[in-house]
Scaffold this active site. Structure first.
Site, PDB file in Angstrom:
ATOM      1  CG  ASP A 206      -0.080  -0.085   2.528  1.00 33.56           C
ATOM      2  OD1 ASP A 206       0.410   0.957   2.992  1.00 33.56           O
ATOM      3  OD2 ASP A 206       0.104  -1.201   3.045  1.00 33.56           O
ATOM      4  CG  ASP A 208       1.821   4.889   5.750  1.00 32.94           C
ATOM      5  OD1 ASP A 208       1.467   3.875   6.381  1.00 32.94           O
ATOM      6  OD2 ASP A 208       2.202   5.921   6.299  1.00 32.94           O
TER       7      ASP A 208
END
Length: 284
Positions: A206, A208
């Site tokens: 991802d 973040d």
């Protein structure tokens, strides 16, 4: 024997032959799971899922000391690990593999050392990953997987289990860090205290929370961790098959000269507890 510690998304071993389960009791409790020991083309591998087979241990309460001690007790000298991480850089999208060379520690509630109860060890830790193993892992990722691979970078280790706030994420980006996760510490510190070569390949899941059009969700993390699993296992398999037999490096003597407590002052019970780790430096 080579150790493999699997992170989030990796709960079973490589395709090993002649497997057996080892239930190792340690002075620091039980490991995350029984250790699967088997062979990969004649090389003996000891596999351990960091979070347990059912992901029942959080990043904070995973039994890091028991895990590293158990691998040491089985005769493991080198550890290859994996971690799921978030990206702090636009050019490190999900499903990128990063082999970091540095760690920035932001954890608060974990036992960081084997050495307590009357023994103090001040061990150098400037370079937290074995440089030889780190380079070999990066080369293996490039050669064995189809993933984008980046060698070097700083892994920010936060406590968790919650993800970052937006302010924290922006702070880490402004500091020039590259990836963020929850399990690099104290595992890397303990491996060094056990004088074991240690390096990790991380899989980005991802962005973040710093990216305006991205939110971290468990679903996203799990989906990308599953996609990264193939590339990570390909990397580890290649690394094992091609691991140089000669691995003399500073990791194997990390504690030498670092025991600050006179031998006669160390309690007998403590001496017994850490004998596997520092007994060679305490014997007259």
């Amino acid at each position: 024997m080579i150790g493999f510690i699997g992170g989030s998304g990796i709960y079973d071993a490589l395709p090993l032959e002649n497997t057996r389960e080892e239930h190792v009791q340690t002075p620091y409790g039980e490991p995350s799971a029984p250790i699967t020991v088997g062979e990969l083309e004649g090389v003996e591998i000891a596999f351990l899922p960091r979070h347990g087979r059912d992901h029942q241990y959080s990043p904070t309460n995973a039994p890091y000391r028991a895990n590293i001690y158990a691998l040491k007790a089985l005769g493991v000298e080198r550890i290859l690990a994996s971690n799921a991480v978030g990206s702090l850089r636009e050019d490190l999208p999900p499903q990128t593999l990063v082999v970091p060379d540095q760690i920035f520690d932001r954890t608060r509630h974990r036992p960081y050392t084997f050495f307590e109860d009357g023994i103090v060890v001040h061990m150098p830790f400037a370079d937290p990953y074995c440089p030889h193993m780190k380079r070999h892992l990066a080369e293996s990722a490039e050669e064995a997987s189809d993933a984008e691979v980046v060698e070097d970078g700083t892994y920010v280790c936060i406590e968790g289990p919650q993800y970052s706030t937006r302010a924290e994420s922006e702070h880490f980006r402004a500091s020039g860090h590259d990836i963020i996760g929850m399990t690099a510490i104290p595992e890397a510190k303990l491996a060094r205290e056990a004088e074991m070569c240690y390096a990790t390949v991380t899989g980005v899941t991802d962005y973040d929370v710093w990216k305006a059009d991205a939110e971290v969700t468990l679903e996203e993390v799990l989906d990308n961790a599953a996609a990264n699993e193939v590339a990570i296992k390909e990397t580890i398999e290649h690394a094992v098959r091609n691991l140089p037999e000669d691995h003399e490096c500073d990791c194997r003597h990390a504690v030498e000269g670092s025991v600050n407590t006179p031998e006669e002052a160390i309690p007998h019970e403590t001496r017994q507890k850490v004998d596997l780790l520092v007994g060679q430096y305490l014997d007259d």
